[in-house]
Design a protein around this motif. Structure first.
Motif, PDB file in Angstrom:
ATOM      1  N   LEU A   6      83.574  69.651  97.664  1.00  0.00           N
ATOM      2  CA  LEU A   6      83.127  71.042  97.103  1.00  0.00           C
ATOM      3  C   LEU A   6      82.137  71.706  97.821  1.00  0.00           C
ATOM      4  O   LEU A   6      82.486  72.976  97.809  1.00  0.00           O
ATOM      5  N   MET A   7      81.178  71.047  98.179  1.00  0.00           N
ATOM      6  CA  MET A   7      80.001  71.865  98.885  1.00  0.00           C
ATOM      7  C   MET A   7      80.454  72.478 100.100  1.00  0.00           C
ATOM      8  O   MET A   7      80.268  73.486 100.233  1.00  0.00           O
ATOM      9  N   LEU A   8      81.279  71.645 100.847  1.00  0.00           N
ATOM     10  CA  LEU A   8      81.870  72.131 102.187  1.00  0.00           C
ATOM     11  C   LEU A   8      82.603  73.452 101.974  1.00  0.00           C
ATOM     12  O   LEU A   8      82.550  74.215 102.627  1.00  0.00           O
ATOM     13  N   LEU A   9      83.420  73.153 100.912  1.00  0.00           N
ATOM     14  CA  LEU A   9      84.352  74.464 100.451  1.00  0.00           C
ATOM     15  C   LEU A   9      83.804  75.671 100.103  1.00  0.00           C
ATOM     16  O   LEU A   9      84.072  76.821 100.534  1.00  0.00           O
ATOM     17  N   ASN A  10      82.775  75.352  99.223  1.00  0.00           N
ATOM     18  CA  ASN A  10      82.103  76.288  98.960  1.00  0.00           C
ATOM     19  C   ASN A  10      81.205  77.064  99.925  1.00  0.00           C
ATOM     20  O   ASN A  10      80.918  78.376 100.114  1.00  0.00           O
ATOM     21  N   GLY A  11      80.581  76.400 100.767  1.00  0.00           N
ATOM     22  CA  GLY A  11      80.223  76.980 101.797  1.00  0.00           C
ATOM     23  C   GLY A  11      80.657  77.769 103.021  1.00  0.00           C
ATOM     24  O   GLY A  11      80.494  78.769 103.449  1.00  0.00           O
ATOM     25  N   ARG A  12      82.066  77.039 103.131  1.00  0.00           N
ATOM     26  CA  ARG A  12      82.903  77.977 104.002  1.00  0.00           C
ATOM     27  C   ARG A  12      83.300  79.064 103.409  1.00  0.00           C
ATOM     28  O   ARG A  12      83.347  80.345 103.943  1.00  0.00           O
ATOM     29  N   SER A  13      83.489  79.138 102.110  1.00  0.00           N
ATOM     30  CA  SER A  13      83.856  80.484 101.159  1.00  0.00           C
ATOM     31  C   SER A  13      82.802  81.373 101.390  1.00  0.00           C
ATOM     32  O   SER A  13      83.065  82.481 101.352  1.00  0.00           O
ATOM     33  N   GLN A  14      81.753  80.745 101.066  1.00  0.00           N
ATOM     34  CA  GLN A  14      80.720  81.967 101.268  1.00  0.00           C
ATOM     35  C   GLN A  14      80.390  82.328 102.604  1.00  0.00           C
ATOM     36  O   GLN A  14      80.050  83.885 102.823  1.00  0.00           O
ATOM     37  N   ARG A  15      80.446  81.747 103.698  1.00  0.00           N
ATOM     38  CA  ARG A  15      80.545  82.313 105.029  1.00  0.00           C
ATOM     39  C   ARG A  15      81.645  83.253 105.011  1.00  0.00           C
ATOM     40  O   ARG A  15      81.235  84.313 105.958  1.00  0.00           O
ATOM     41  N   LYS A  16      82.576  83.051 104.599  1.00  0.00           N
ATOM     42  CA  LYS A  16      83.768  84.013 104.948  1.00  0.00           C
ATOM     43  C   LYS A  16      83.774  85.262 104.169  1.00  0.00           C
ATOM     44  O   LYS A  16      84.041  86.253 104.512  1.00  0.00           O
TER      45      LYS A  16
END
Length: 230
Positions: A6-16
């Motif tokens: 979840l942390m990795l997905l959240n970080g990727r979505s925030q960068r996107k």
């Protein structure tokens, strides 16, 4: 592992979302696998060591458990205070790095006058910081009282020196404006290891305070030298 994903997905979505460069999918997947392997490895190691025989015998007698001929294996596991520390570290890292309040704290620590001129309510933010400190102190007091099975009004006396030394060793500047929660926790681990080692070596308590003070002085000196160079 679910939290890591979840942390990795959240970080990727925030960068996107903010149009920052994205890491390749294989790199994200590899990072998740390594993190999950580290977590599972730590749990496996913690569960590989049994309780001492004397403690197992007392536990069995207290709970009416019959000890088999081969002995009773009870894994150490991960101590609850460690889990609480990890949870507090994650929450505080999120607050300091992902919230407006955390940015305000660093701004006030770096330059209170400039922060106030920028429109930050420095008094209210300072009050919130002291409130959070009170909550964290209450959590630590509850853990210490539970571990000692006793409580006194002198519990934690003179621990301030250890706390300051841990924060400075972890990279927190006494001048304010810089530092991380993870660094402070690693500094606390280092200071506790140092203190436990001195206890095992039979060093007197006054001399232990001298050693901790010397470590703090050296850490402050290194921080001062670094800030002058920067």
């Amino acid at each position: 592992c679910v939290a890591v994903a979840l942390m990795l997905l959240n970080g990727r979505s925030q960068r996107k979302r903010f149009k920052f460069p994205l890491r390749p999918v294989w790199a994200e997947s590899l990072l998740g696998v390594v993190a999950c392997a580290a977590i599972l490895g730590a749990v496996w190691i913690a569960n590989s060591y049994p309780w001492p025989i004397g403690i197992v015998r007392q536990y069995a007698q207290r709970n009416g458990i019959t000890i088999p001929e081969g002995g009773l294996f009870i894994a150490h596991g991960i101590a609850i205070p460690v889990l609480i520390a990890v949870a507090v570290g994650i929450v505080m890292t999120f607050i300091t790095r992902r919230t407006r309040f955390g940015r305000y704290v660093f701004a006030i620590g770096g330059n209170p006058e400039a922060a106030e001129l920028a429109g930050i309510n420095t008094r209210w933010v300072t009050m919130k910081v002291f409130m959070i400190m009170g909550v964290l102190a209450a959590i630590s007091a509850a853990i210490a009282s539970a571990r000692l099975n006793a409580a006194t009004n002198a519990l934690g006396t003179l621990d301030e020196l250890l706390v300051i030394a841990a924060a400075v060793i972890g990279g927190t500047s006494l001048a304010g404006g810089s530092g991380t929660v993870l660094g402070a926790m690693l500094g606390a681990l280092l200071m506790q290891s140092l203190q436990s080692g001195m206890v095992l070596l039979g060093i007197d308590s006054p001399l232990q305070s001298v050693v901790v003070g010397a470590v703090l002085v050296v850490a402050v000196w290194l921080d001062t030298v670094y800030r002058k160079r920067v």
